[in-house]
Design a protein around this motif. Structure first.
Motif, mmCIF file in Angstrom:
data_model
loop_
_atom_site.group_PDB
_atom_site.id
_atom_site.type_symbol
_atom_site.label_atom_id
_atom_site.label_comp_id
_atom_site.label_asym_id
_atom_site.label_seq_id
_atom_site.Cartn_x
_atom_site.Cartn_y
_atom_site.Cartn_z
ATOM 1 N N GLU A 267 0.827 -1.201 0.000
ATOM 2 C CA GLU A 267 0.000 0.000 0.000
ATOM 3 C C GLU A 267 0.863 1.253 0.000
ATOM 4 O O GLU A 267 0.522 2.252 -0.633
ATOM 5 N N TYR A 268 1.995 1.210 0.702
ATOM 6 C CA TYR A 268 2.884 2.372 0.755
ATOM 7 C C TYR A 268 3.464 2.682 -0.619
ATOM 8 O O TYR A 268 3.624 3.840 -0.981
ATOM 9 N N ASP A 269 3.772 1.642 -1.402
ATOM 10 C CA ASP A 269 4.337 1.851 -2.737
ATOM 11 C C ASP A 269 3.386 2.619 -3.641
ATOM 12 O O ASP A 269 3.815 3.386 -4.500
ATOM 13 N N THR A 270 2.096 2.417 -3.477
ATOM 14 C CA THR A 270 1.139 3.118 -4.327
ATOM 15 C C THR A 270 0.765 4.485 -3.783
ATOM 16 O O THR A 270 0.008 5.208 -4.421
ATOM 17 N N MET A 271 1.282 4.861 -2.634
ATOM 18 C CA MET A 271 0.958 6.157 -2.051
ATOM 19 C C MET A 271 1.965 7.241 -2.431
ATOM 20 O O MET A 271 1.754 8.399 -2.127
ATOM 21 N N THR A 272 3.052 6.886 -3.069
ATOM 22 C CA THR A 272 4.047 7.879 -3.440
ATOM 23 C C THR A 272 3.580 8.650 -4.672
ATOM 24 O O THR A 272 2.770 8.174 -5.457
ATOM 25 N N TYR A 273 4.124 9.831 -4.856
ATOM 26 C CA TYR A 273 3.736 10.688 -5.976
ATOM 27 C C TYR A 273 4.021 10.014 -7.311
ATOM 28 O O TYR A 273 3.183 9.984 -8.201
ATOM 29 N N TRP A 274 5.210 9.459 -7.454
ATOM 30 C CA TRP A 274 5.597 8.871 -8.734
ATOM 31 C C TRP A 274 4.803 7.619 -9.042
ATOM 32 O O TRP A 274 4.485 7.347 -10.204
ATOM 33 N N ALA A 275 4.463 6.854 -8.012
ATOM 34 C CA ALA A 275 3.647 5.664 -8.228
ATOM 35 C C ALA A 275 2.251 6.059 -8.700
ATOM 36 O O ALA A 275 1.703 5.461 -9.633
ATOM 37 N N GLN A 276 1.671 7.067 -8.072
ATOM 38 C CA GLN A 276 0.347 7.535 -8.493
ATOM 39 C C GLN A 276 0.385 8.081 -9.922
ATOM 40 O O GLN A 276 -0.523 7.855 -10.707
ATOM 41 N N LEU A 277 1.448 8.815 -10.250
ATOM 42 C CA LEU A 277 1.585 9.356 -11.592
ATOM 43 C C LEU A 277 1.713 8.236 -12.616
ATOM 44 O O LEU A 277 1.112 8.289 -13.691
ATOM 45 N N ALA A 278 2.484 7.211 -12.292
ATOM 46 C CA ALA A 278 2.639 6.073 -13.201
ATOM 47 C C ALA A 278 1.320 5.345 -13.403
ATOM 48 O O ALA A 278 1.008 4.904 -14.512
ATOM 49 N N ILE A 279 0.544 5.228 -12.349
ATOM 50 C CA ILE A 279 -0.759 4.570 -12.457
ATOM 51 C C ILE A 279 -1.692 5.390 -13.351
ATOM 52 O O ILE A 279 -2.392 4.853 -14.213
ATOM 53 N N GLU A 280 -1.706 6.707 -13.183
ATOM 54 C CA GLU A 280 -2.580 7.569 -13.969
ATOM 55 C C GLU A 280 -2.165 7.635 -15.437
ATOM 56 O O GLU A 280 -3.003 7.778 -16.315
ATOM 57 N N LEU A 281 -0.859 7.556 -15.701
ATOM 58 C CA LEU A 281 -0.362 7.686 -17.068
ATOM 59 C C LEU A 281 -0.125 6.337 -17.740
ATOM 60 O O LEU A 281 0.696 6.221 -18.638
ATOM 61 N N GLU A 282 -0.861 5.348 -17.336
ATOM 62 C CA GLU A 282 -0.758 4.041 -17.971
ATOM 63 C C GLU A 282 -1.239 4.168 -19.418
ATOM 64 O O GLU A 282 -2.264 4.801 -19.688
ATOM 65 N N PRO A 283 -0.490 3.607 -20.372
ATOM 66 C CA PRO A 283 -0.906 3.721 -21.776
ATOM 67 C C PRO A 283 -2.337 3.226 -21.976
ATOM 68 O O PRO A 283 -2.732 2.190 -21.463
ATOM 69 N N GLY A 284 -3.085 4.006 -22.705
ATOM 70 C CA GLY A 284 -4.478 3.685 -22.952
ATOM 71 C C GLY A 284 -5.439 4.439 -22.058
ATOM 72 O O GLY A 284 -6.637 4.487 -22.333
ATOM 73 N N SER A 285 -4.932 5.053 -20.998
ATOM 74 C CA SER A 285 -5.812 5.815 -20.112
ATOM 75 C C SER A 285 -6.051 7.201 -20.720
ATOM 76 O O SER A 285 -5.305 7.666 -21.579
#
Length: 60
Positions: free
Chosen positions: A7-25
């Protein structure tokens, strides 16, 4: 509050940005469209400036 390491890994700024900028989104597609538009605009301006310089040089 205790959180799991996963859960901590997905709470960082860069992790959230990577999740949002997934190709196709949608945010990724908008970013690509903005980059293509910017490149096209700069290329168009360069063409116009080059043509104007050529025209001025031929007259002068």
């Amino acid at each position: 509050m205790l959180i799991a390491p996963s859960e901590y890994d997905t709470m960082t700024y860069w992790a959230q940005l990577a999740i949002e900028l997934e190709p196709g989104s949608e945010p990724f597609n908008l970013l690509v469209l903005a980059m293509i538009t910017a490149y096209g605009t700069v290329a168009g301006i360069k063409l116009v400036v080059r043509a104007l310089r050529t025209e001025v040089n031929e007259q002068g």
